[in-house]
Each structure stands twice: as C-alpha cells, then as structure tokens.
Design an enzyme around this catalytic site. Structure first.
Site, PDB file in Angstrom:
ATOM      1  N   CYS A 116     -15.241  37.879 -11.027  1.00  0.00           N
ATOM      2  CA  CYS A 116     -14.175  38.269 -10.107  1.00  0.00           C
ATOM      3  C   CYS A 116     -12.815  38.136 -10.800  1.00  0.00           C
ATOM      4  O   CYS A 116     -12.685  37.469 -11.825  1.00  0.00           O
ATOM      5  CB  CYS A 116     -14.172  37.463  -8.827  1.00  0.00           C
ATOM      6  SG  CYS A 116     -15.693  37.528  -7.884  1.00  0.00           S
ATOM      7  N   ARG A 156     -14.225  40.485 -16.868  1.00  0.00           N
ATOM      8  CA  ARG A 156     -14.823  39.366 -16.147  1.00  0.00           C
ATOM      9  C   ARG A 156     -16.089  39.785 -15.396  1.00  0.00           C
ATOM     10  O   ARG A 156     -16.872  38.930 -14.995  1.00  0.00           O
ATOM     11  CB  ARG A 156     -13.802  38.783 -15.165  1.00  0.00           C
ATOM     12  CG  ARG A 156     -12.567  38.215 -15.841  1.00  0.00           C
ATOM     13  CD  ARG A 156     -11.520  37.821 -14.830  1.00  0.00           C
ATOM     14  NE  ARG A 156     -11.900  36.656 -14.056  1.00  0.00           N
ATOM     15  CZ  ARG A 156     -11.601  35.406 -14.373  1.00  0.00           C
ATOM     16  NH1 ARG A 156     -10.909  35.158 -15.479  1.00  0.00           N
ATOM     17  NH2 ARG A 156     -11.970  34.401 -13.611  1.00  0.00           N
ATOM     18  N   TRP A 159     -17.290  40.422  -7.896  1.00  0.00           N
ATOM     19  CA  TRP A 159     -18.672  40.334  -8.354  1.00  0.00           C
ATOM     20  C   TRP A 159     -19.458  39.751  -7.189  1.00  0.00           C
ATOM     21  O   TRP A 159     -19.234  38.619  -6.786  1.00  0.00           O
ATOM     22  CB  TRP A 159     -18.761  39.440  -9.588  1.00  0.00           C
ATOM     23  CG  TRP A 159     -20.086  39.483 -10.291  1.00  0.00           C
ATOM     24  CD1 TRP A 159     -20.498  40.393 -11.216  1.00  0.00           C
ATOM     25  CD2 TRP A 159     -21.158  38.548 -10.152  1.00  0.00           C
ATOM     26  NE1 TRP A 159     -21.765  40.086 -11.652  1.00  0.00           N
ATOM     27  CE2 TRP A 159     -22.197  38.957 -11.025  1.00  0.00           C
ATOM     28  CE3 TRP A 159     -21.352  37.394  -9.386  1.00  0.00           C
ATOM     29  CZ2 TRP A 159     -23.395  38.268 -11.139  1.00  0.00           C
ATOM     30  CZ3 TRP A 159     -22.548  36.705  -9.495  1.00  0.00           C
ATOM     31  CH2 TRP A 159     -23.554  37.144 -10.366  1.00  0.00           C
ATOM     32  N   ASN A 194     -11.829  34.271  -5.472  1.00  0.00           N
ATOM     33  CA  ASN A 194     -12.868  34.091  -6.485  1.00  0.00           C
ATOM     34  C   ASN A 194     -13.629  32.822  -6.159  1.00  0.00           C
ATOM     35  O   ASN A 194     -13.022  31.819  -5.778  1.00  0.00           O
ATOM     36  CB  ASN A 194     -12.264  33.931  -7.881  1.00  0.00           C
ATOM     37  CG  ASN A 194     -11.572  35.186  -8.372  1.00  0.00           C
ATOM     38  OD1 ASN A 194     -11.668  36.241  -7.771  1.00  0.00           O
ATOM     39  ND2 ASN A 194     -10.860  35.054  -9.479  1.00  0.00           N
ATOM     40  N   GLY A 195     -14.949  32.832  -6.357  1.00  0.00           N
ATOM     41  CA  GLY A 195     -15.733  31.629  -6.157  1.00  0.00           C
ATOM     42  C   GLY A 195     -16.659  31.736  -4.963  1.00  0.00           C
ATOM     43  O   GLY A 195     -16.987  32.829  -4.489  1.00  0.00           O
ATOM     44  N   GLU A 197     -30.935  34.652 -29.411  1.00  0.00           N
ATOM     45  CA  GLU A 197     -29.651  35.333 -29.195  1.00  0.00           C
ATOM     46  C   GLU A 197     -29.778  36.837 -29.403  1.00  0.00           C
ATOM     47  O   GLU A 197     -29.213  37.637 -28.647  1.00  0.00           O
ATOM     48  CB  GLU A 197     -28.589  34.742 -30.124  1.00  0.00           C
ATOM     49  CG  GLU A 197     -27.281  35.511 -30.213  1.00  0.00           C
ATOM     50  CD  GLU A 197     -26.516  35.603 -28.899  1.00  0.00           C
ATOM     51  OE1 GLU A 197     -25.501  36.321 -28.877  1.00  0.00           O
ATOM     52  OE2 GLU A 197     -26.920  34.974 -27.899  1.00  0.00           O
ATOM     53  N   LYS A 248     -28.898  39.551 -26.525  1.00  0.00           N
ATOM     54  CA  LYS A 248     -27.930  40.637 -26.694  1.00  0.00           C
ATOM     55  C   LYS A 248     -28.558  41.984 -26.344  1.00  0.00           C
ATOM     56  O   LYS A 248     -27.943  42.813 -25.680  1.00  0.00           O
ATOM     57  CB  LYS A 248     -27.425  40.679 -28.145  1.00  0.00           C
ATOM     58  CG  LYS A 248     -26.362  39.676 -28.459  1.00  0.00           C
ATOM     59  CD  LYS A 248     -25.069  40.015 -27.738  1.00  0.00           C
ATOM     60  CE  LYS A 248     -24.199  38.786 -27.594  1.00  0.00           C
ATOM     61  NZ  LYS A 248     -24.695  37.810 -26.626  1.00  0.00           N
ATOM     62  N   GLU A 301     -29.005  42.210 -22.583  1.00  0.00           N
ATOM     63  CA  GLU A 301     -27.742  42.278 -21.849  1.00  0.00           C
ATOM     64  C   GLU A 301     -27.168  43.687 -21.806  1.00  0.00           C
ATOM     65  O   GLU A 301     -26.687  44.135 -20.761  1.00  0.00           O
ATOM     66  CB  GLU A 301     -26.704  41.349 -22.493  1.00  0.00           C
ATOM     67  CG  GLU A 301     -26.889  39.883 -22.209  1.00  0.00           C
ATOM     68  CD  GLU A 301     -25.838  39.037 -22.891  1.00  0.00           C
ATOM     69  OE1 GLU A 301     -25.294  38.143 -22.234  1.00  0.00           O
ATOM     70  OE2 GLU A 301     -25.548  39.268 -24.085  1.00  0.00           O
ATOM     71  N   HIS A 323     -49.717  31.474 -30.691  1.00  0.00           N
ATOM     72  CA  HIS A 323     -50.028  30.644 -29.532  1.00  0.00           C
ATOM     73  C   HIS A 323     -49.795  31.404 -28.226  1.00  0.00           C
ATOM     74  O   HIS A 323     -49.456  30.802 -27.204  1.00  0.00           O
ATOM     75  CB  HIS A 323     -49.203  29.360 -29.564  1.00  0.00           C
ATOM     76  CG  HIS A 323     -49.535  28.471 -30.718  1.00  0.00           C
ATOM     77  ND1 HIS A 323     -50.658  27.689 -30.755  1.00  0.00           N
ATOM     78  CD2 HIS A 323     -48.893  28.276 -31.903  1.00  0.00           C
ATOM     79  CE1 HIS A 323     -50.705  27.030 -31.896  1.00  0.00           C
ATOM     80  NE2 HIS A 323     -49.642  27.370 -32.618  1.00  0.00           N
ATOM     81  N   LYS A 358     -18.291  38.020 -17.134  1.00  0.00           N
ATOM     82  CA  LYS A 358     -17.868  37.357 -18.372  1.00  0.00           C
ATOM     83  C   LYS A 358     -17.806  35.845 -18.208  1.00  0.00           C
ATOM     84  O   LYS A 358     -18.298  35.092 -19.033  1.00  0.00           O
ATOM     85  CB  LYS A 358     -16.504  37.897 -18.803  1.00  0.00           C
ATOM     86  CG  LYS A 358     -15.991  37.322 -20.124  1.00  0.00           C
ATOM     87  CD  LYS A 358     -16.850  37.770 -21.281  1.00  0.00           C
ATOM     88  CE  LYS A 358     -16.334  37.245 -22.595  1.00  0.00           C
ATOM     89  NZ  LYS A 358     -17.261  37.555 -23.700  1.00  0.00           N
TER      90      LYS A 358
END
Length: 607
Positions: free
Chosen positions: A2, A27, A74, A98-99, A479, A483, A486, A502, A602
């Site tokens: 947000c 964000r 968001w 926001n929040g 990572e 990526k 995402e 395994h 973000k």
C-alpha cells in the site's frame, strides 16, 4: 505494501498526487484512488487495477482542489474492487490507510448496532466511521483522532482529511511508516521519502504512536500520549531521478545492472583496504561475548541469512540458527544474553521481522540489523545498525538489495571471526582482497547477459523448473527458484543437490529444466555427480559454472552460463547475477509484469 501521499497545497494537487502514486507503485497494489476537497465538498476518483485506469478516469473527470489524499491499495480485507479502494468517505471525513486493523470486527459490529451503514468490506472504513462519529458529536478533528487512535489495534498508517477543514490533514502511525514532508507554503504526508522526492527534500519521520496535524503553514506532532513533540527534520537525499528507469526497459533490469556500483558503495563502508581489515560502523561494539547467532528474515532476505550461516559457522565457529520471521516468535525460541540476533530487511519495516526484533529485545538479546533504509523502524530499534547502500529499489523482486545484504553479511562474518580469535591478520587480509574484487567480478557476470537471454528460451516454455546447489549455492538455488516464481509465474523449486535422490528426482523428465549452480572448488564434484544422476533421467541441464567447471562437466548439458572463477566466500554475490538475469529474461519472454508481479508487495507491513 500500500502507499499513501497527501498534500496540503498552494495550488491544485491531483496531478501531483497521481505522480506520487506512480512513485509508490513499487510497493505493490491492486487498486488506487484520490480524493480532494473543493468548494466545501469532497471529490473522489477510484479505479481497480493499474494506475493507468485511475489516470484515465481523472483525464475524463478532472479533480480540482488544493488539498488531497491518495492511496494505492494491496487488498487485505475485501477484494480489489473499486468500492473497496481507498479513499473511504464517511460524512465529513475521508481516510486512507496502510496496514490492518485487527479488531475491526467488534468495532464494525458496534457501529452497525448504532445504525451506521458500511459501503465496503474493508477494515479501513471502520476508522472513517469512528472519526466521523466523533466529529458528528461535536469534537474537533484533533480531538476526534485522539479519541479513536487508542481504540485501533494492529498496524496502521493513516491520513485523514476533513471536509470542513480544507487546510489540514491528520496523519498517524503505529507499526507502519509515515513521513512528513516540509515545503514552501505547503506540506505533505507520505508512506516514505521516495513518494515525496520531487516535492521536498526536508523530511521528518513519525515515531511509533505519533500523530501529526499538517497544515500549509506548519506541522504539529504529538506522541501516543497526545503530548506535543519535536521530530528531527532531515534531508532525504532522494531525487526523482532515482525513480526513473533511464535507458532500461524495466526497473528490475536497471537495478540488476546497478549492482557493481551499489555493492562497491556498501563494501566501502565496511572495508579498510589500507589496513586490510573489516570494520563495522560502530567500532566500539564488542562482539567477543557472542556465543550464538540467530538470523531472522523473510523471503529473499532469509536466504541471505542461510548464506550467512555458512559464512559465520565456517569463519567464526559460532553456532547459527536461521528462522523465517513469520515463525520465529511462535516456536518459543530459546533466547539469552549471549545471543546476537540479526534481522535482515530491505525496507526495515517488514512486519514479521520487526515483531521478531521486538521479541528478541524484550528477552534482553543484543540485536543487529542489516537494513537499507537508515530511518526505518528496524534501523532505529537495533543495537547495531549495519546499513546497506543499495539506494531505492523499485522492482518488487529484490536484486541489488539482496547482494548488498550479502556484502554486509560477509563483513559481519569476518568481524565475528576476528572478535572470536578465529582469524589472524593474514587470513583477514586475504578475505578483504577477495571482497574488494566483488564489483569487478559482478561486471564480468553482467557481460554474460546475451548468453543468459539465449538460455531463457530453454526455460520459458517449462511448467516446472528445478535449481540445485551445494553449500552456500544451496540458498542461491532457493533464491533462483523464488525469483523465477515471483516474476515469470513458473513453478520452481530449489534443492540442496544431495537431496535430489531423496525424493525430488521423481519429478525429473525431459520437460524439466534443471539449473545447476556449481562453481569449481571443493564441492564441485559432489554437485556434478548429483547433476549427472538427474541428466541420466532426462533432465535438461543448464550449468552455471566457471570455465574450469564447464570444461569438466559441461558436456551433455543443453546450455552453460560461464561465470568468472572466484573465491568461495564471494561466489554467492557473483552467482546472484545470472539467476536474476535468467528470471528477468524468462519473464520478459512470458510477457509478465516484471516490476510489479501479481499479488506481491515490495514492503510487507502487515502479518
């Protein structure tokens, strides 16, 4: 997550508010809106989806007014619809938020029982109703906010506008950042300094529990006890140029290419080349008493912690635990005074990591923070601030922030090793020399972009992709998979190469690309052995290694990506470049929104 911007202006504000929202796109959001006061009435435009939709609405229906608030949302409570988009208007009050208001349900039930009607599914509308109710009862805006804030549980940054006070905004924060900007004959509210960069360089950061009355001619700030306070005004040092893509197609690509420079800037803060030593910013901070390290982070930053575990345990011979922040508090970790707790966060506002930090400090743990925003909540809370110098990172998928965090983690590992008497002067001199070489080797890695782009064609048609690595390259495999997930939306998993047999080897067939991170060195033969097991079962192997490694094991792969030969300490920083570029070019081929991938934010400022 947000974004908020508010202007109490000397001229019309709508276009500047829209421009501020563009700077907050990084964000993450799924709807947006702007409201102003004009001729004694509220005026508002909202839209689902990208800011282009809101801009089109505003072009068709201009929004006058010299005071206004704007928001990118968001979705948390309620779907990303226009009716749930902010700003929310109730009576004479407009709110953006926001929040998360954790106790919104009992508050909503209380308001409904009084006969009040809700037009959205959001928790934010509860705040608007509560403040509007106090105003309707005769309270001043300041008194209304002072009454309502203690009733809100959770994390929030708020900007509140009042129809009958067209020269005033009120902002408040608890657990989510909010910034005051000081201009000439106008003042501002913003989620961060970046949002306000073209408007002003003069910034004050509200502290936890603060609220502020912002007028054209001044700002009053109050603490959570409603006592007037003064917060330092600093120069942000940010400019609008930092939020442009330059000649690059996407922010992510720009930020990948910025890595040699920003990693060099970061290392310059920690390396003393003349003395061949590593130094921390607080030279008097004694690490010799540390007997155990706990590293807490989320997402990409947690992989920095995993790599830090390899480095610290091998160099300093200290036991290290790495935990994802969202689980840390809930497993009731054993904490004591001989522990160093390290938090890693780009924004310094990540809700789960901040809560973990507070949990450690409540137990008397000494804390350090690897943070990119030196004015953030974490940066102000930790005992030892270890700043990165990545600059603003706009792309949602972390790139340059990740490698700068790795650079700082390496410096911390060397410092701990020296403090514990595990590193003599010659060994430290050698490590400093290798760290100094990182930017040059990253430039060499970037020069392989054309080859990496060609390899992307092998990956872009896959439904599933596997990454393998050993030692510190195992977290790098995680990572790389993250990526790719995402930004290309391809399912990908990273594994320790020895774990393939395994279970995961059952996934292998000739449709699955297997990306192997294998710099030559002591772990190379073992990694290649596991790679060959997968290749024998039809895997399409893409080997990322140096010239020696490719010469030894490149035969039979569908593609190779050559990296420079580097010391094992710095290999993760160098090998970050090809996995970032590979994910980027696959996403471009897939046609996804590289800088703002779906459903992601973000800075995750809610749990």
């Amino acid at each position: 997550m947000c974004g908020i911007i508010g202007i109490v202006g000397a001229s019309d504000v709508a276009e500047r508010l829209l421009d501020g929202l563009r700077r907050l796109e990084y964000r993450g959001y799924d709807s947006a809106g702007i409201a102003t006061v004009h001729d004694g009435a509220f005026d508002r435009r909202r839209a689902e989806g990208k800011l282009g939709n809101l801009a089109a609405r505003m072009a068709a229906e201009p929004l006058p007014g010299r005071i206004g608030v704007a928001h990118t949302r968001w979705a948390t409570h309620g779907a990303p619809t226009e009716s749930n988009a902010h700003p929310h208007i109730v009576g004479d009050v407009t709110v953006v938020h926001n929040g998360i208001i954790e106790n919104f349900r009992p508050l909503r039930d209380e308001l409904i029982a009084e006969g009040r009607t809700f037009l959205s599914q959001t928790d934010t509308e509860v705040v608007a109703h509560l403040i509007a109710r106090e105003v309707e009862r005769g309270a001043t805006p300041q008194d209304a906010v002072a009454v309502v804030l203690p009733r809100l549980h959770g994390a929030f940054a708020l900007a509140v506008m009042f129809r009958n006070h067209p020269d005033m905004l009120i902002g408040a924060r608890l657990g989510a950042p909010l910034t005051i900007g000081y201009g000439d004959d106008e003042n501002y509210l913003g989620s961060d300094a970046l949002a306000l960069a073209p408007l002003t360089q003069r910034i004050a950061y509200l502290e936890e529990g603060d609220w502020a009355v912002v007028r054209r001619d001044g700002v009053e700030i109050f603490d959570r006890a409603n006592a007037p306070v003064t917060r330092a005004v600093t120069l942000s040092g940010l400019s609008s140029a930092m939020t442009t893509k330059g000649n690059y197609r996407h922010f992510m690509l720009k930020e990948i290419h910025e890595q040699p420079v920003v990693v060099a800037q970061t290392l310059q803060s920690y390396l003393r080349p003349v003395e061949a030593k590593v130094a921390l910013p607080q030279m008097d901070f004694d690490l010799s008493a540390v007997e155990r390290v706990v590293i807490v982070a989320c997402g990409t930053a947690s992989y920095v912690g995993m790599i830090g575990k390899y480095w610290i345990e091998s160099l300093a011979r200290l036991p290290v635990e790495v935990d994802v922040a969202s689980e840390f508090r809930y497993r009731e970790p054993v904490l004591d005074g001989k522990l160093l707790g390290v938090v890693v966060s780009q924004s310094g506002e990540t809700a789960d990591t901040l809560a973990a930090l507070q949990h450690m400090q409540a137990a008397g743990v000494m804390t350090a923070g690897i943070v990119n925003v030196p004015t953030s909540s974490m940066a102000r809370t930790v005992d030892l601030l270890l700043p990165t110098h990545a600059g603003p990172e706009i792309g949602v998928a972390s790139t340059k922030a990740f490698t700068c965090q790795l650079a700082v983690m390496a410096a911390l590992a060397v410092n701990l090793a020296r403090a514990k008497g595990r590193l003599d002067g010659d060994a430290e001199r050698e490590l400093v020399a290798h760290l100094t070489e990182v930017p040059a080797y990253m430039n060499t890695a970037l020069a392989a972009e054309a080859a990496i782009e060609a390899v992307a064609h092998h990956v872009s048609q896959a439904r599933d992709v596997l990454y393998l690595g050993r030692g510190p390259e195992y977290p790098m495999a995680l990572e790389g998979a993250l990526k790719l997930k995402e930004i290309s939306y391809i399912h990908a998993e990273g594994y320790a190469s020895g774990e393939m047999k395994h279970g995961p080897i059952a996934l292998i067939d000739d449709s699955v690309p297997l990306i192997v991170l294998a710099p030559s060195g002591p772990l190379f033969d073992k990694t290649v052995s596991n790679m060959q097991e997968a290749r024998a079962r039809g895997a399409r192997v893409i080997l990322i290694s140096d010239a020696a490694g490719i010469a030894e094991a490149g035969e039979g792969t569908v593609a190779t990506i050559e990296m420079p030969s580097v010391h094992p300490l710095i290999a993760p920083l160098v090998y970050a470049v090809p996995i970032q570029l590979l994910a980027y070019h696959v996403a471009v081929l897939k046609g996804t929104d590289v800088d703002q991938p779906r459903n992601l934010a973000k800075s995750v400022t809610v749990e």
